[in-house]
Design a protein around this motif. Sequence first.
Motif, mmCIF file in Angstrom:
data_model
loop_
_atom_site.group_PDB
_atom_site.id
_atom_site.type_symbol
_atom_site.label_atom_id
_atom_site.label_comp_id
_atom_site.label_asym_id
_atom_site.label_seq_id
_atom_site.Cartn_x
_atom_site.Cartn_y
_atom_site.Cartn_z
ATOM 1 N N LEU A 210 0.854 -1.204 0.015
ATOM 2 C CA LEU A 210 -0.008 0.209 -0.010
ATOM 3 C C LEU A 210 0.903 1.265 -0.137
ATOM 4 C CD1 LEU A 210 -2.754 -1.129 2.712
ATOM 5 C CD2 LEU A 210 -2.818 -1.234 0.239
ATOM 6 N N PRO A 211 0.463 2.322 -0.944
ATOM 7 C CA PRO A 211 1.529 3.546 -0.855
ATOM 8 C C PRO A 211 1.661 4.112 0.418
ATOM 9 C CG PRO A 211 -0.082 3.310 -2.573
ATOM 10 C CD PRO A 211 -0.548 2.173 -1.892
ATOM 11 N N SER A 212 2.760 4.612 0.847
ATOM 12 C CA SER A 212 3.071 5.283 1.794
ATOM 13 C C SER A 212 3.593 6.475 1.560
ATOM 14 C CB SER A 212 3.994 4.379 2.901
ATOM 15 O OG SER A 212 4.913 4.216 2.298
ATOM 16 N N VAL A 213 4.235 6.653 0.632
ATOM 17 C CA VAL A 213 5.158 7.956 -0.061
ATOM 18 C C VAL A 213 4.712 8.337 -1.293
ATOM 19 C CG1 VAL A 213 7.304 9.108 -0.759
ATOM 20 C CG2 VAL A 213 7.109 7.412 1.216
ATOM 21 N N TYR A 214 3.977 9.215 -1.525
ATOM 22 C CA TYR A 214 3.601 9.888 -2.830
ATOM 23 C C TYR A 214 4.535 11.108 -3.262
ATOM 24 C CZ TYR A 214 -0.826 7.282 -2.396
ATOM 25 O OH TYR A 214 -1.913 6.199 -2.014
ATOM 26 N N GLY A 215 4.460 11.336 -4.600
ATOM 27 C CA GLY A 215 4.861 12.220 -5.341
ATOM 28 C C GLY A 215 3.773 13.123 -5.826
ATOM 29 N N GLU A 216 4.001 14.485 -5.654
ATOM 30 C CA GLU A 216 2.762 15.260 -6.129
ATOM 31 C C GLU A 216 3.650 16.553 -7.010
ATOM 32 O OE1 GLU A 216 0.555 17.328 -3.049
ATOM 33 O OE2 GLU A 216 -0.750 15.104 -2.640
ATOM 34 N N GLY A 217 2.786 17.088 -7.858
ATOM 35 C CA GLY A 217 3.485 18.219 -8.861
ATOM 36 C C GLY A 217 2.586 18.579 -9.960
ATOM 37 N N LEU A 218 2.959 19.220 -10.815
ATOM 38 C CA LEU A 218 2.282 19.611 -12.005
ATOM 39 C C LEU A 218 2.424 18.643 -13.166
ATOM 40 C CD1 LEU A 218 2.138 23.575 -11.436
ATOM 41 C CD2 LEU A 218 0.447 21.810 -10.659
ATOM 42 N N LEU A 219 1.489 18.638 -14.034
ATOM 43 C CA LEU A 219 1.783 17.922 -15.314
ATOM 44 C C LEU A 219 1.444 18.994 -16.414
ATOM 45 C CD1 LEU A 219 2.178 15.608 -17.259
ATOM 46 C CD2 LEU A 219 -0.326 15.137 -17.165
ATOM 47 N N LEU A 220 2.305 19.344 -17.430
ATOM 48 C CA LEU A 220 2.218 20.203 -18.579
ATOM 49 C C LEU A 220 2.088 19.307 -19.838
ATOM 50 C CD1 LEU A 220 3.634 21.813 -16.395
ATOM 51 C CD2 LEU A 220 4.428 23.277 -17.926
ATOM 52 N N THR A 221 1.003 19.588 -20.545
ATOM 53 C CA THR A 221 0.787 18.549 -21.619
ATOM 54 C C THR A 221 0.496 19.523 -22.818
ATOM 55 O OG1 THR A 221 -0.250 16.653 -20.240
ATOM 56 C CG2 THR A 221 -0.513 16.684 -22.505
ATOM 57 N N ALA B 86 7.474 23.186 -22.364
ATOM 58 C CA ALA B 86 6.030 22.681 -22.715
ATOM 59 C C ALA B 86 5.759 23.365 -24.059
ATOM 60 C CB ALA B 86 5.138 22.949 -21.492
ATOM 61 N N GLU B 87 6.238 24.555 -24.257
ATOM 62 C CA GLU B 87 5.933 25.324 -25.568
ATOM 63 C C GLU B 87 6.530 24.711 -26.443
ATOM 64 O OE1 GLU B 87 6.613 29.482 -24.376
ATOM 65 O OE2 GLU B 87 4.856 29.885 -23.769
#
Length: 303
Positions: free
Chosen positions: A97-108, A148-149
């Motif tokens: 079971l996940p105990s460490v997550y990553g978070e951030g932004l996704l530029l598509t 991204a551009e």
Amino acid sequence: DGIDRFLLHQIDVAAASRSERFLVDTSSPEAYEASLKPHREKLAKCLGIRDARLPFEAPEIIVGVGGDSVIAQSERFTVQTIRWPVLSDPSPQGARLPSVYGEGLLLTPKEDIVANVIVLPDADQTPEQICGISEGLRDCEQVARYLAEAGCRVVVPDLTSRHSEKRLGRAELTNREYLHRAAFELGRTLAGYEVQMCLSIVDWFAKEDDAKPISVFGYGEGGMLALFAGGLDDRVRTTCVSGFFGPREGSWNEPIDRNFSGLLIDFGAQELAMLVAPRGLIVMHEMAPSVVMEGKGGAPAEI
């Protein structure tokens, strides 16, 4: 003073003799890559990278109730907030079971994706700033936006900041030092966790489309993490380091979260660069972040 002189001398001795330990086979590209394996294992051990990463299909898009998944966009790309599992705690039932997550932004990009890039900002820069959707960075520093551009799909992880506060009503520690101290006791490091967070995205990029090149860019604290990540994983085609690259023998005078057990015995700037070679390594000689953290009872640390 005597202890200081002894330890500083030991650092110099280790630096002078690294070439005797960092042996590589240059007879062929395949032999060179194979000879890097034990050195990568040593680096992973120094960083406390001991836990297997969790596999996942794709990052989770974070959307508030009644909200829109796209938090910002331009004519060329969209921005979404994402989260992904990185590590798990051992379970007696065998479940991971996940105990460490990553978070951030996704530029598509709105057009075809030409490459996949992970952009690691400095610890005191937010993903929103380096993407250009909030104030704080000059136009020329908004690296994620420019990529991204240009048609790159970009992930910008959120790193632990250097914000400081009193812990348990006693010592005043930065967020990075507080987490690093706890991790170090268990043979891990904060930087190791953040490298794992970065390489989890490399896992996703490679699984989704291994034909698209994968690159890592980092500035300041992110530059350190990018250099480690590019050295550890040969799926990263190009590593770009800004505001960090240089001799590491003075790292003892930097914030304690850059303290890695045994690192200077085997790895200086040259050896870390050799882990990336013959893949691309771009070193940008930008001014490193200027931060002075006043010590409470000791000398201030500077980076």
